[in-house]
Scaffold this motif. Structure first.
Motif, short mmCIF file in Angstrom:
data_model
loop_
_atom_site.label_atom_id
_atom_site.label_comp_id
_atom_site.label_asym_id
_atom_site.label_seq_id
_atom_site.Cartn_x
_atom_site.Cartn_y
_atom_site.Cartn_z
N SER A 166 -11.49 -13.74 29.31
CA SER A 166 -12.10 -13.47 30.61
C SER A 166 -12.24 -11.97 30.81
N PRO A 167 -13.45 -11.48 31.11
CA PRO A 167 -13.63 -10.03 31.31
C PRO A 167 -12.91 -9.55 32.56
N ARG A 168 -12.61 -8.28 32.60
CA ARG A 168 -11.94 -7.71 33.76
C ARG A 168 -12.95 -7.56 34.89
N PHE A 169 -12.47 -7.76 36.12
CA PHE A 169 -13.34 -7.65 37.28
C PHE A 169 -12.61 -6.85 38.36
N LEU A 170 -13.08 -5.65 38.63
CA LEU A 170 -12.50 -4.77 39.66
C LEU A 170 -10.97 -4.78 39.62
N PRO A 171 -10.36 -4.32 38.56
CA PRO A 171 -8.89 -4.35 38.48
C PRO A 171 -8.19 -3.59 39.60
N ALA A 172 -8.85 -2.59 40.20
CA ALA A 172 -8.24 -1.84 41.29
C ALA A 172 -8.73 -2.30 42.67
N GLY A 173 -9.48 -3.40 42.72
CA GLY A 173 -9.85 -4.00 44.00
C GLY A 173 -10.92 -3.25 44.78
N GLN A 174 -10.89 -3.47 46.10
CA GLN A 174 -11.88 -2.89 47.00
C GLN A 174 -11.23 -1.96 48.01
N SER A 175 -12.04 -1.08 48.58
CA SER A 175 -11.62 -0.26 49.72
C SER A 175 -12.80 -0.10 50.65
N THR A 176 -12.53 0.40 51.86
CA THR A 176 -13.60 0.65 52.82
C THR A 176 -13.20 1.82 53.70
N GLN A 177 -14.13 2.28 54.50
CA GLN A 177 -13.91 3.46 55.34
C GLN A 177 -14.63 3.27 56.66
N MET A 178 -14.01 3.74 57.74
CA MET A 178 -14.66 3.71 59.04
C MET A 178 -14.51 5.05 59.75
N ILE A 179 -15.50 5.40 60.52
CA ILE A 179 -15.51 6.66 61.27
C ILE A 179 -14.80 6.44 62.60
N VAL A 180 -13.89 7.33 62.93
CA VAL A 180 -13.10 7.23 64.16
C VAL A 180 -13.57 8.31 65.14
N GLY A 181 -14.00 7.90 66.31
CA GLY A 181 -14.36 8.86 67.34
C GLY A 181 -15.84 8.98 67.60
N ALA A 182 -16.69 8.37 66.75
CA ALA A 182 -18.13 8.43 66.98
C ALA A 182 -18.59 7.40 68.00
N SER A 183 -17.77 6.39 68.24
CA SER A 183 -18.05 5.36 69.23
C SER A 183 -16.77 5.09 70.01
N GLY A 184 -16.85 4.21 70.99
CA GLY A 184 -15.76 4.10 71.97
C GLY A 184 -14.70 3.07 71.68
N GLU A 185 -14.51 2.65 70.44
CA GLU A 185 -13.50 1.63 70.15
C GLU A 185 -12.09 2.17 70.35
N THR A 186 -11.19 1.29 70.77
CA THR A 186 -9.79 1.65 70.91
C THR A 186 -9.09 1.53 69.56
N ASP A 187 -7.92 2.11 69.47
CA ASP A 187 -7.13 1.99 68.24
C ASP A 187 -6.74 0.55 67.97
N PHE A 188 -6.54 -0.24 69.04
CA PHE A 188 -6.20 -1.65 68.89
C PHE A 188 -7.35 -2.40 68.20
N GLN A 189 -8.58 -2.11 68.59
CA GLN A 189 -9.74 -2.73 67.95
C GLN A 189 -9.84 -2.32 66.48
N ILE A 190 -9.56 -1.07 66.20
CA ILE A 190 -9.65 -0.57 64.82
C ILE A 190 -8.59 -1.23 63.94
N LEU A 191 -7.36 -1.33 64.45
CA LEU A 191 -6.29 -1.95 63.67
C LEU A 191 -6.53 -3.45 63.50
N THR A 192 -7.12 -4.09 64.50
CA THR A 192 -7.47 -5.51 64.38
C THR A 192 -8.44 -5.72 63.24
N LEU A 193 -9.46 -4.87 63.17
CA LEU A 193 -10.44 -4.95 62.09
C LEU A 193 -9.79 -4.67 60.74
N SER A 194 -8.94 -3.65 60.66
CA SER A 194 -8.26 -3.31 59.41
C SER A 194 -7.39 -4.45 58.92
N SER A 195 -6.65 -5.07 59.84
CA SER A 195 -5.79 -6.18 59.46
C SER A 195 -6.61 -7.34 58.89
#
Length: 445
Positions: free
Chosen positions: A208-237
């Motif tokens: 079986s060939p290897r597929f993304l052995p180090a997995g995925q990551s993502t990034q979000m900009i904080v402060g460009a819109s009005g989301e609270t930290d609670f909303q950001i952590l909910t999305l991250s979780s």
């Protein structure tokens, strides 16, 4: 435009993408090949402008078809444009590696023409490095939202890690700031790669060939819109649980474009808020906290004066102090000043002997924080009578005291007259915080 000019433009354009970690890959070195993306990861060195020195961090192109309000590469910006050919990028990667400048490649791109066309160019670079030049070093490849599943799958066979940036935490704000994008188009490649990763992991076949052995990551900009930290952590979780993300990165909003849709920031970027979000993210990943324990509807934003672990402990005085001799491992992890390794050492050592306070320092416990939340026979009685408000004042990092100018009337300290019955307590210098608890209690008494 020669390759040097392209590199100057496209390396500078890539500096705002911070999701370039490299740990987690277990791709072995190929016999006779170049490089080794090992599981220990790559040690990064960061330059002053945010570039990662140990990875060639660069864009394939900054000639983007989209016009996102927050992006330096949006099509309406009057900036120099450049595009590498796949051969130029391959040659750069190999020559930089041979000169020991880099250990791997972080390759992203603006969307040129169509997502599929852009993805094909990115794959061509990674595929030729792996198959023709037998490059075994680390490769982080961006997955372009809107690209076909076939191309996403092929990219996963040659890359160690992939990332699709969510960019703005809420879909409504994203569509306002980037009308040509939406969360559905971003989540689709995330979900596809997560499903394929699970399938390849379950396949125990040696072929079986290897597929993304180090997995995925993502990034979000904080402060460009009005989301609270609670909303950001909910999305991250949700990313950690559903898409099996390795990392979620936060980037404090930097006002690089003049756009009426963006907030006006006259001060520095929200770097303290960004730092607190990373601390909260660490609690979810390593300290077994749930996002709704760190924040909730009543406390939607992180405390900028205290780290999230201390803030949580102060909101739950009924759970402290804990007895380090009997508390379970999960509770030890929740004590401010006790980390994962320290908690493991405490849990292992107390089976053989009682742990003394002086031993905790040797285990790596930060006693200036932990002393308020643990019970021990050696704990001074004065520390047991402190309320959360008192502890908060002790733990807030105050600015260093400055030398008073004797000739400045504004700095003159006026003491009450002898006959006056008014009394007050002088502020406690930060240097004496460790010995100030008795003074603090006597004042409140």
């Amino acid at each position: 435009m020669d390759v040097r000019d392209k590199l100057n433009i496209l390396a500078a354009a890539a500096k705002y993408d911070v999701s370039c970690s490299s740990s987690g890959s277990n791709r072995p070195a190929m016999k006779g090949g170049l490089g080794n993306g090992c599981s220990a990861g790559i040690c990064h060195t960061w330059s002053s402008d945010g570039r990662c020195i140990s990875l060639l961090k660069v864009l394939l192109s900054n000639a983007c078809k989209y016009d996102c309000a927050y992006c330096v590469n949006r099509r309406s910006n009057d900036v120099p444009r450049a595009t590498f050919t796949p051969k130029e990028l391959i040659d750069l990667t190999l020559e930089f590696y041979r000169r020991n400048y880099i250990e791997g490649l972080f390759l992203s791109s603006a969307v040129i023409g169509t997502p599929d066309y852009t993805m094909e160019l990115l794959i061509k670079v990674a595929k030729e490095l792996r198959t023709v030049h037998r490059f075994g070093g680390y490769i982080h490849l961006k997955s372009i939202p809107g690209a076909s599943s076939r191309l996403l799958h092929e990219a996963g066979l040659y890359a160690d890690r992939s990332s699709v940036n969510i960019e703005i935490p809420s879909d409504k704000a994203l569509q306002y700031l980037a009308p040509e994008k939406n969360h559905a188009s971003i989540l689709r490649p995330m979900n596809y790669l997560a499903e394929r990763k699970i399938e390849y992991k379950a396949d125990k076949s040696r072929f079986s060939p290897r597929f993304l052995p180090a997995g995925q990551s993502t990034q979000m900009i904080v402060g460009a819109s009005g989301e609270t930290d609670f909303q950001i952590l909910t999305l991250s979780s949700g990313f950690y649980k559903q898409q099996q993300m390795k990392r979620v990165y936060f980037s404090g909003y930097v006002p690089i474009n003049a756009d009426k849709r963006l907030p006006v920031i006259t001060t520095k970027p929200p770097l303290v808020r960004e730092h607190r979000l990373y601390q909260a993210d660490w609690l979810m990943r390593f300290y077994k906290f749930q996002y709704d324990e760190i924040l909730d509807e009543q406390h939607p934003n992180l405390d900028l004066e205290l780290d999230p672990k201390i803030a949580w402990a102060l909101r739950h005085p009924e759970m402290f102090p804990i007895d380090i001799q009997t508390a379970d491992y999960e509770m030890l992890l929740r004590v401010p000043g006790i980390g994962v390794k320290s908690a493991q050492l405490i849990a292992a050592s107390r089976r053989y002997s009682k742990i003394r306070l002086e031993t905790l320092k040797k285990m790596g416990v930060v006693m200036k924080r932990a002393k308020y939340f643990i019970y021990h026979p050696d704990t001074p009685a004065s520390l047991r009578r402190l309320y959360p408000e008192m502890i908060r004042q002790q733990l807030i990092v105050h600015p260093k005291p400055q030398q008073l100018d004797l000739f400045d009337s504004a700095n003159t300290l006026v003491l009450p007259a002898p006959e006056s019955s008014t009394t007050f307590a002088l502020p406690i210098p930060a240097a004496s915080a460790a010995s100030s608890s008795n003074l603090f209690i006597s004042k409140s008494a």
